[in-house]
Write a protein that holds these residues in place. Structure first.
Motif, PDB file in Angstrom:
ATOM      1  N   ASP A   7      -2.775 -32.858  69.137  1.00 47.20           N
ATOM      2  CA  ASP A   7      -4.149 -32.414  69.385  1.00 47.20           C
ATOM      3  C   ASP A   7      -4.537 -31.284  68.427  1.00 47.20           C
ATOM      4  O   ASP A   7      -5.639 -31.273  67.876  1.00 47.20           O
ATOM      5  CB  ASP A   7      -4.331 -31.958  70.841  1.00 47.20           C
ATOM      6  N   ASP A   8      -3.620 -30.328  68.226  1.00 52.88           N
ATOM      7  CA  ASP A   8      -3.881 -29.231  67.285  1.00 52.88           C
ATOM      8  C   ASP A   8      -4.084 -29.775  65.873  1.00 52.88           C
ATOM      9  O   ASP A   8      -4.999 -29.349  65.154  1.00 52.88           O
ATOM     10  CB  ASP A   8      -2.725 -28.225  67.282  1.00 52.88           C
ATOM     11  N   ASP A  57       4.636 -31.255  74.579  1.00 49.90           N
ATOM     12  CA  ASP A  57       4.575 -30.368  73.414  1.00 49.90           C
ATOM     13  C   ASP A  57       4.098 -31.137  72.187  1.00 49.90           C
ATOM     14  O   ASP A  57       3.254 -30.643  71.421  1.00 49.90           O
ATOM     15  CB  ASP A  57       5.942 -29.727  73.141  1.00 49.90           C
ATOM     16  N   ARG A 100       0.440 -31.795  72.404  1.00 48.88           N
ATOM     17  CA  ARG A 100      -0.332 -30.590  72.061  1.00 48.88           C
ATOM     18  C   ARG A 100      -0.373 -30.400  70.543  1.00 48.88           C
ATOM     19  O   ARG A 100      -1.404 -30.068  69.981  1.00 48.88           O
ATOM     20  CB  ARG A 100       0.270 -29.357  72.749  1.00 48.88           C
TER      21      ARG A 100
END
Length: 127
Positions: A43-44, A37, A40
């Motif tokens: 990355d976002d 999580d 992610r």
């Protein structure tokens, strides 16, 4: 009996270790999920940072373009002001010449009237 007790204790220890191992594996799975999580989210955030960086570069370029246009407008304003000053000087010069011409015209009108009167007087004398 002591062997049975020892086996019983070993089974309890084994059961406790198995329970602790199961809890540790569950905790590892939770941590792996949290890491995924977080990756992610990272990355976002990277994508958002890249997009914001691009927007900032575009905004910076637009700002530079506007600054150049503003400088050009100031230069054009300076030229326009110089042109206005030149035209004002010409207007002032022509106004002065017009005043002189008006005075000359007034003097000519006076001379014309005077000559006209003299001509009339001469005609009257002739008759």
């Amino acid at each position: 009996e002591s062997t049975a007790r020892f086996e019983c204790e070993l089974k309890e220890v084994a059961a406790r270790f198995e329970h602790e191992l199961r809890e540790a594996n569950e905790r590892i799975l939770q941590l792996k999920t949290q890491v995924l999580d977080l990756n992610r989210e990272i990355d976002d955030l990277k994508e958002k940072l890249i997009a914001l960086t691009k927007r900032a570069k575009i905004a910076e370029k637009e700002c530079e373009d506007l600054r150049a246009k503003l400088e050009q407008a100031y230069e054009e304003l300076d030229v326009a002001q110089a042109t206005i000053q030149g035209l004002q000087t010409r207007v002032d010069d022509l106004t002065g010449k017009l005043k002189i011409a008006d005075k000359n015209l007034a003097a000519s009108e006076a001379d014309k009237k005077k000559l006209s009167n003299e001509v009339q007087t001469g005609r009257n004398e002739i008759q």
